[in-house]
Design a protein around this motif. Structure first.
Motif, PDB file in Angstrom:
ATOM      1  N   ILE A 143       3.464   0.703   6.396  1.00 10.41           N
ATOM      2  CA  ILE A 143       3.711  -0.715   6.135  1.00 10.41           C
ATOM      3  C   ILE A 143       2.547  -1.192   5.267  1.00 10.41           C
ATOM      4  O   ILE A 143       1.681  -0.407   4.889  1.00 10.41           O
ATOM      5  CB  ILE A 143       3.765  -1.538   7.443  1.00 10.41           C
ATOM      6  CG1 ILE A 143       2.422  -1.423   8.191  1.00 10.41           C
ATOM      7  CG2 ILE A 143       4.915  -1.100   8.327  1.00 10.41           C
ATOM      8  CD1 ILE A 143       2.328  -2.347   9.393  1.00 10.41           C
ATOM      9  N   ARG A 144       2.530  -2.442   4.925  1.00 12.31           N
ATOM     10  CA  ARG A 144       1.360  -2.986   4.236  1.00 12.31           C
ATOM     11  C   ARG A 144       1.237  -4.458   4.608  1.00 12.31           C
ATOM     12  O   ARG A 144       1.980  -5.304   4.108  1.00 12.31           O
ATOM     13  CB  ARG A 144       1.441  -2.815   2.726  1.00 12.31           C
ATOM     14  CG  ARG A 144       0.099  -3.113   2.041  1.00 12.31           C
ATOM     15  CD  ARG A 144       0.051  -2.644   0.601  1.00 12.31           C
ATOM     16  NE  ARG A 144      -1.302  -2.766   0.074  1.00 12.31           N
ATOM     17  CZ  ARG A 144      -2.256  -1.847   0.191  1.00 12.31           C
ATOM     18  NH1 ARG A 144      -1.974  -0.706   0.822  1.00 12.31           N
ATOM     19  NH2 ARG A 144      -3.454  -2.023  -0.314  1.00 12.31           N
ATOM     20  N   ASP A 145       0.318  -4.721   5.525  1.00 12.49           N
ATOM     21  CA  ASP A 145       0.106  -6.079   6.027  1.00 12.49           C
ATOM     22  C   ASP A 145      -1.227  -6.581   5.471  1.00 12.49           C
ATOM     23  O   ASP A 145      -2.288  -6.124   5.880  1.00 12.49           O
ATOM     24  CB  ASP A 145       0.092  -6.074   7.558  1.00 12.49           C
ATOM     25  CG  ASP A 145       0.134  -7.481   8.146  1.00 12.49           C
ATOM     26  OD1 ASP A 145      -0.100  -8.443   7.391  1.00 12.49           O
ATOM     27  OD2 ASP A 145       0.406  -7.606   9.350  1.00 12.49           O
ATOM     28  N   GLU A 146      -1.145  -7.511   4.543  1.00 13.42           N
ATOM     29  CA  GLU A 146      -2.357  -8.027   3.887  1.00 13.42           C
ATOM     30  C   GLU A 146      -2.527  -9.522   4.132  1.00 13.42           C
ATOM     31  O   GLU A 146      -3.029 -10.242   3.275  1.00 13.42           O
ATOM     32  CB  GLU A 146      -2.298  -7.753   2.386  1.00 13.42           C
ATOM     33  CG  GLU A 146      -2.222  -6.286   2.023  1.00 13.42           C
ATOM     34  CD  GLU A 146      -2.156  -6.053   0.523  1.00 13.42           C
ATOM     35  OE1 GLU A 146      -3.194  -5.678  -0.054  1.00 13.42           O
ATOM     36  OE2 GLU A 146      -1.073  -6.249  -0.063  1.00 13.42           O
ATOM     37  N   ARG A 147      -2.118  -9.989   5.287  1.00 10.36           N
ATOM     38  CA  ARG A 147      -2.230 -11.412   5.576  1.00 10.36           C
ATOM     39  C   ARG A 147      -3.697 -11.859   5.538  1.00 10.36           C
ATOM     40  O   ARG A 147      -4.594 -11.134   5.986  1.00 10.36           O
ATOM     41  CB  ARG A 147      -1.628 -11.710   6.938  1.00 10.36           C
ATOM     42  CG  ARG A 147      -0.098 -11.709   6.952  1.00 10.36           C
ATOM     43  CD  ARG A 147       0.428 -11.925   8.351  1.00 10.36           C
ATOM     44  NE  ARG A 147       0.142 -10.778   9.202  1.00 10.36           N
ATOM     45  CZ  ARG A 147       0.292 -10.784  10.531  1.00 10.36           C
ATOM     46  NH1 ARG A 147       0.681 -11.894  11.139  1.00 10.36           N
ATOM     47  NH2 ARG A 147       0.024  -9.697  11.227  1.00 10.36           N
ATOM     48  N   ALA A 152      -6.302  -3.877   4.458  1.00 11.69           N
ATOM     49  CA  ALA A 152      -4.852  -3.987   4.667  1.00 11.69           C
ATOM     50  C   ALA A 152      -4.435  -3.061   5.800  1.00 11.69           C
ATOM     51  O   ALA A 152      -4.956  -1.942   5.933  1.00 11.69           O
ATOM     52  CB  ALA A 152      -4.104  -3.634   3.392  1.00 11.69           C
TER      53      ALA A 152
END
Length: 312
Positions: free
Chosen positions: A138-142, A290
């Motif tokens: 996945i790629r979570d860059e919040r 990330a």
């Protein structure tokens, strides 16, 4: 499986109705003295009938409603134990009274046991599927995650954000240090660390206690060279959406079974509570601030495959 539960439900309802409506009949058939308080015998019939309603309801989805089957199975185990005590030890009831065990208890051991075994396999398959999904990229860059990583200091003084710039990090959030599953996780990481090192993945251990006692615990598992983050306020836990567990997640039947295996059989033991005893664990693969992979435990007894999660 559903048929067995429906039959059990019908049997319990009929047996319960028989006892309630004709409380003296059973004792006459057994050639035994009538009880002094027949309403107590009728109450037992009511309880048995209520079990029948539960079995009929559970038949719609046996693997989902397995706790009902488990409670019934326990009753069918304790019933014969009580009879053995009453007849062989205290000589309170004659041997012929045990005929009730054949239809009330022993006849259901196999079908109920098969249902419980099937439910265990079913839920473990679901967990395996979750592990496989956790290994999917996945790629979570919040921004809130990046901010939390920038504020999280390791024991070396380096922030997690900075440490993640040079290489991927497997960041493992632990439960309180006295938890047997925390110690089991450290043992698993000790075995996984050579593969993580070969894959170029750094290891970070996030805990809720002071660094000194935590480092002594990590040293026992050969993990003293891993980066450590002390997070007693649980700010980083919350940023990664790791909540406090509910009753089922912390004390459910699976947790008790796994706790017995991990604590006694595998001899991980337990220790003093250091940190929030309700905090749930998790593990994340992080690179350049990330989140690339994430695993949030469904219950305290979950045991992720750290190498798969890290892509190692």
């Amino acid at each position: 499986m559903s048929t067995a539960l429906r039959l059990a439900g019908i049997y319990n309802l009929l047996w319960g109705a028989y006892v309630i409506l004709f409380p003296s009949s059973f004792w006459s058939l057994m050639g035994m003295d009538q009880p002094n308080y027949p309403f107590l015998w009728q109450c037992i019939g009511m309880i048995v009938g209520v079990y029948g309603i539960g079995y009929w309801f559970a038949a719609s989805a046996p693997y989902t409603h397995w706790p009902i089957v488990l409670v019934g199975m326990l009753g069918k185990i304790f019933g014969p134990i009580g009879f053995i005590q009453a007849h062989f030890v205290e000589n309170l009831v004659p041997l012929r009274f045990g005929v009730t065990l054949l239809t009330n208890d022993l006849a259901w051991w196999v079908p109920f046991g098969l249902i419980l075994a099937g439910a265990w396999k079913h839920h473990e398959a679901i967990r395996a599927a979750r592990l496989a999904r956790a290994a999917s990229p996945i790629r979570d860059e919040r921004p809130e995650i990046r901010t939390a990583l920038t504020r999280a200091l390791t024991h070396t003084g380096l922030t997690l954000a900075a440490a993640s710039e040079s290489r991927p990090l497997l960041v493992v959030f632990l439960r309180h240090a006295g938890c047997t599953f925390c110690r089991e996780a450290l043992a698993d990481l000790e075995l996984a660390k050579p593969r993580l090192d070969r894959a170029g993945v750094g290891l970070v251990l996030v805990h809720m206690g002071p660094d000194g006692p935590a480092s002594a615990l990590f040293a026992r598992y050969g993990l003293l060279d891993a980066l450590r983050v002390s997070d007693p306020a649980r700010d980083l836990y919350r940023a990664m959406e790791l909540a406090r567990g509910n009753l089922s997640q912390l004390f459910g039947p699976r947790v008790w079974v796994r706790g017995f295996l991990a604590g006694l059989i595998d001899r991980h033991g337990v220790g003093m509570l250091v940190g929030d005893g309700l905090q749930m664990p998790g593990a994340f693969l992080i690179h350049r601030s990330a989140v690339l992979r994430a695993y949030r435990h469904e219950d305290a007894a979950d045991r992720p495959d750290y190498c798969s999660l890290a892509g190692a």
